[in-house]
Motif scaffolding. Structure first.
Motif, PDB file in Angstrom:
ATOM      1  N   THR A 273       0.805  -1.216   0.000  1.00 29.39           N
ATOM      2  CA  THR A 273       0.000   0.000   0.000  1.00 29.39           C
ATOM      3  C   THR A 273       0.843   1.273   0.000  1.00 29.39           C
ATOM      4  O   THR A 273       1.930   1.311   0.565  1.00 29.39           O
ATOM      5  N   GLU A 274       0.310   2.262  -0.666  1.00 26.77           N
ATOM      6  CA  GLU A 274       0.841   3.627  -0.577  1.00 26.77           C
ATOM      7  C   GLU A 274      -0.090   4.466   0.286  1.00 26.77           C
ATOM      8  O   GLU A 274       0.341   5.308   1.050  1.00 26.77           O
ATOM      9  N   SER A 275      -1.395   4.221   0.151  1.00 24.48           N
ATOM     10  CA  SER A 275      -2.414   5.037   0.807  1.00 24.48           C
ATOM     11  C   SER A 275      -2.746   4.583   2.227  1.00 24.48           C
ATOM     12  O   SER A 275      -3.383   5.309   2.970  1.00 24.48           O
ATOM     13  N   GLN A 276      -2.367   3.370   2.581  1.00 21.54           N
ATOM     14  CA  GLN A 276      -2.651   2.737   3.875  1.00 21.54           C
ATOM     15  C   GLN A 276      -4.100   2.290   4.028  1.00 21.54           C
ATOM     16  O   GLN A 276      -4.462   1.732   5.053  1.00 21.54           O
ATOM     17  N   THR A 277      -4.944   2.511   3.016  1.00 19.58           N
ATOM     18  CA  THR A 277      -6.326   2.034   3.071  1.00 19.58           C
ATOM     19  C   THR A 277      -6.686   1.191   1.852  1.00 19.58           C
ATOM     20  O   THR A 277      -7.710   0.521   1.854  1.00 19.58           O
ATOM     21  N   ARG A 278      -5.849   1.245   0.827  1.00 19.82           N
ATOM     22  CA  ARG A 278      -6.116   0.515  -0.416  1.00 19.82           C
ATOM     23  C   ARG A 278      -4.895  -0.300  -0.815  1.00 19.82           C
ATOM     24  O   ARG A 278      -3.770   0.037  -0.457  1.00 19.82           O
ATOM     25  N   ILE A 279      -5.144  -1.339  -1.587  1.00 25.56           N
ATOM     26  CA  ILE A 279      -4.053  -2.108  -2.178  1.00 25.56           C
ATOM     27  C   ILE A 279      -3.713  -1.375  -3.469  1.00 25.56           C
ATOM     28  O   ILE A 279      -4.469  -1.422  -4.439  1.00 25.56           O
TER      29      ILE A 279
ATOM     30  N   ALA B  84       0.613  -3.094   4.980  1.00 25.47           N
ATOM     31  CA  ALA B  84      -0.304  -3.088   6.116  1.00 25.47           C
ATOM     32  C   ALA B  84      -0.464  -4.535   6.563  1.00 25.47           C
ATOM     33  O   ALA B  84      -0.700  -5.420   5.737  1.00 25.47           O
ATOM     34  N   LEU B  85      -0.309  -4.787   7.858  1.00 26.52           N
ATOM     35  CA  LEU B  85      -0.391  -6.141   8.397  1.00 26.52           C
ATOM     36  C   LEU B  85      -1.647  -6.310   9.247  1.00 26.52           C
ATOM     37  O   LEU B  85      -1.984  -5.435  10.052  1.00 26.52           O
ATOM     38  N   TYR B  86      -2.301  -7.453   9.051  1.00 32.15           N
ATOM     39  CA  TYR B  86      -3.513  -7.786   9.802  1.00 32.15           C
ATOM     40  C   TYR B  86      -3.481  -9.258  10.180  1.00 32.15           C
ATOM     41  O   TYR B  86      -2.995 -10.084   9.417  1.00 32.15           O
ATOM     42  N   ASP B  87      -4.024  -9.557  11.345  1.00 31.28           N
ATOM     43  CA  ASP B  87      -4.246 -10.939  11.749  1.00 31.28           C
ATOM     44  C   ASP B  87      -5.720 -11.217  11.489  1.00 31.28           C
ATOM     45  O   ASP B  87      -6.589 -10.486  11.990  1.00 31.28           O
ATOM     46  N   VAL B  88      -5.994 -12.258  10.703  1.00 29.20           N
ATOM     47  CA  VAL B  88      -7.370 -12.561  10.310  1.00 29.20           C
ATOM     48  C   VAL B  88      -7.723 -13.972  10.759  1.00 29.20           C
ATOM     49  O   VAL B  88      -6.996 -14.923  10.487  1.00 29.20           O
ATOM     50  N   THR B  89      -8.836 -14.077  11.463  1.00 26.57           N
ATOM     51  CA  THR B  89      -9.401 -15.370  11.839  1.00 26.57           C
ATOM     52  C   THR B  89     -10.877 -15.330  11.449  1.00 26.57           C
ATOM     53  O   THR B  89     -11.407 -14.259  11.128  1.00 26.57           O
TER      54      THR B  89
ATOM     55  N   GLU C 156     -13.222 -15.319  13.344  1.00 23.96           N
ATOM     56  CA  GLU C 156     -13.939 -14.542  14.365  1.00 23.96           C
ATOM     57  C   GLU C 156     -13.548 -13.073  14.431  1.00 23.96           C
ATOM     58  O   GLU C 156     -14.324 -12.254  14.912  1.00 23.96           O
ATOM     59  N   ALA C 157     -12.325 -12.733  14.003  1.00 20.28           N
ATOM     60  CA  ALA C 157     -11.852 -11.359  14.228  1.00 20.28           C
ATOM     61  C   ALA C 157     -10.809 -10.929  13.204  1.00 20.28           C
ATOM     62  O   ALA C 157     -10.109 -11.754  12.625  1.00 20.28           O
ATOM     63  N   ILE C 158     -10.719  -9.623  13.027  1.00 25.36           N
ATOM     64  CA  ILE C 158      -9.676  -8.993  12.215  1.00 25.36           C
ATOM     65  C   ILE C 158      -8.965  -8.006  13.125  1.00 25.36           C
ATOM     66  O   ILE C 158      -9.594  -7.118  13.701  1.00 25.36           O
ATOM     67  N   THR C 159      -7.637  -8.178  13.256  1.00 27.09           N
ATOM     68  CA  THR C 159      -6.863  -7.313  14.137  1.00 27.09           C
ATOM     69  C   THR C 159      -5.751  -6.636  13.351  1.00 27.09           C
ATOM     70  O   THR C 159      -4.916  -7.321  12.751  1.00 27.09           O
ATOM     71  N   ALA C 160      -5.747  -5.300  13.350  1.00 27.32           N
ATOM     72  CA  ALA C 160      -4.675  -4.550  12.688  1.00 27.32           C
ATOM     73  C   ALA C 160      -3.394  -4.722  13.484  1.00 27.32           C
ATOM     74  O   ALA C 160      -3.382  -4.587  14.704  1.00 27.32           O
ATOM     75  N   LYS C 161      -2.300  -5.015  12.784  1.00 26.43           N
ATOM     76  CA  LYS C 161      -0.993  -5.198  13.417  1.00 26.43           C
ATOM     77  C   LYS C 161      -0.030  -4.070  13.073  1.00 26.43           C
ATOM     78  O   LYS C 161       1.120  -4.094  13.495  1.00 26.43           O
ATOM     79  N   GLY C 162      -0.498  -3.097  12.279  1.00 29.71           N
ATOM     80  CA  GLY C 162       0.336  -1.948  11.958  1.00 29.71           C
ATOM     81  C   GLY C 162       0.900  -2.008  10.545  1.00 29.71           C
ATOM     82  O   GLY C 162       0.468  -2.799   9.712  1.00 29.71           O
TER      83      GLY C 162
ATOM     84  N   PRO D 207     -10.025  -1.756  -1.965  1.00 29.56           N
ATOM     85  CA  PRO D 207      -9.987  -1.417  -0.534  1.00 29.56           C
ATOM     86  C   PRO D 207      -9.487  -2.593   0.310  1.00 29.56           C
ATOM     87  O   PRO D 207      -9.924  -3.733   0.123  1.00 29.56           O
ATOM     88  N   ILE D 208      -8.582  -2.321   1.221  1.00 31.97           N
ATOM     89  CA  ILE D 208      -8.064  -3.346   2.120  1.00 31.97           C
ATOM     90  C   ILE D 208      -9.199  -3.941   2.947  1.00 31.97           C
ATOM     91  O   ILE D 208      -9.294  -5.157   3.105  1.00 31.97           O
ATOM     92  N   GLU D 209     -10.068  -3.103   3.451  1.00 35.66           N
ATOM     93  CA  GLU D 209     -11.167  -3.575   4.302  1.00 35.66           C
ATOM     94  C   GLU D 209     -12.032  -4.611   3.589  1.00 35.66           C
ATOM     95  O   GLU D 209     -12.421  -5.623   4.173  1.00 35.66           O
ATOM     96  N   GLY D 210     -12.303  -4.384   2.312  1.00 39.93           N
ATOM     97  CA  GLY D 210     -13.106  -5.332   1.546  1.00 39.93           C
ATOM     98  C   GLY D 210     -12.430  -6.685   1.422  1.00 39.93           C
ATOM     99  O   GLY D 210     -13.076  -7.739   1.547  1.00 39.93           O
TER     100      GLY D 210
END
Length: 130
Positions: A7-13, A24-29, A31-37, A96-99
């Motif tokens: 990412t350049e924008s921190q919200t989109r790929i 951008a790093l995330y832990d995905v299960t 049950e949950a999505i956790t931003a790791k920074g 979008p990363i969130e999507g």
């Protein structure tokens, strides 16, 4: 499961794997999505030999990730990632990363593709060994 997004924008790929200023790093299960920074990448490489170091540097930064999303990646770099246990996924620029996080979480909760099931089994066995 640890997942990275170029990412350049921190919200989109919105970056090529080798040119991304950050991941951008995330832990995905299921049950949950956790931003790791964010992890930031050095950008200056003068020679072709340095380009090999760039891939190695990024693989080191992404160690532990199961998947890295990017807009593009060269064949040799993709092969090296797969050999190191990281699955590269190309998506359209501006996705979008969130999507993608929500889509991955739905996959994990349902019926993941074979490569993802294999990775989940590996992670489960690693946790049981600890």
């Amino acid at each position: 499961m640890l997942v990275a997004f170029s990412t350049e924008s921190q919200t989109r790929i919105d970056a090529h794997f080798g040119l991304a200023p950050a991941f951008a790093l995330y832990d995905v299960t299921p049950e949950a999505i956790t931003a790791k920074g964010f992890v930031y990448c050095p950008q200056e490489f003068a020679s072709d030999a340095d380009k090999e170091d760039k891939v190695e540097s990024r693989m080191h930064i992404l160690r532990g990730c199961a998947v890295v999303y990017c807009t593009s990646i060269g064949g040799p770099a993709a092969a090296r990632l797969v050999q190191s246990g990281i699955h590269p996924l190309k998506v359209p620029e501006g996705t979008p990363i969130e999507g993608e996080l929500n889509r991955l979480q739905t996959l994990l909760a349902g019926s993941p593709p074979p490569w993802l099931r294999k990775r989940l089994q590996q992670e489960k066995m690693t946790k049981e060994d600890e």
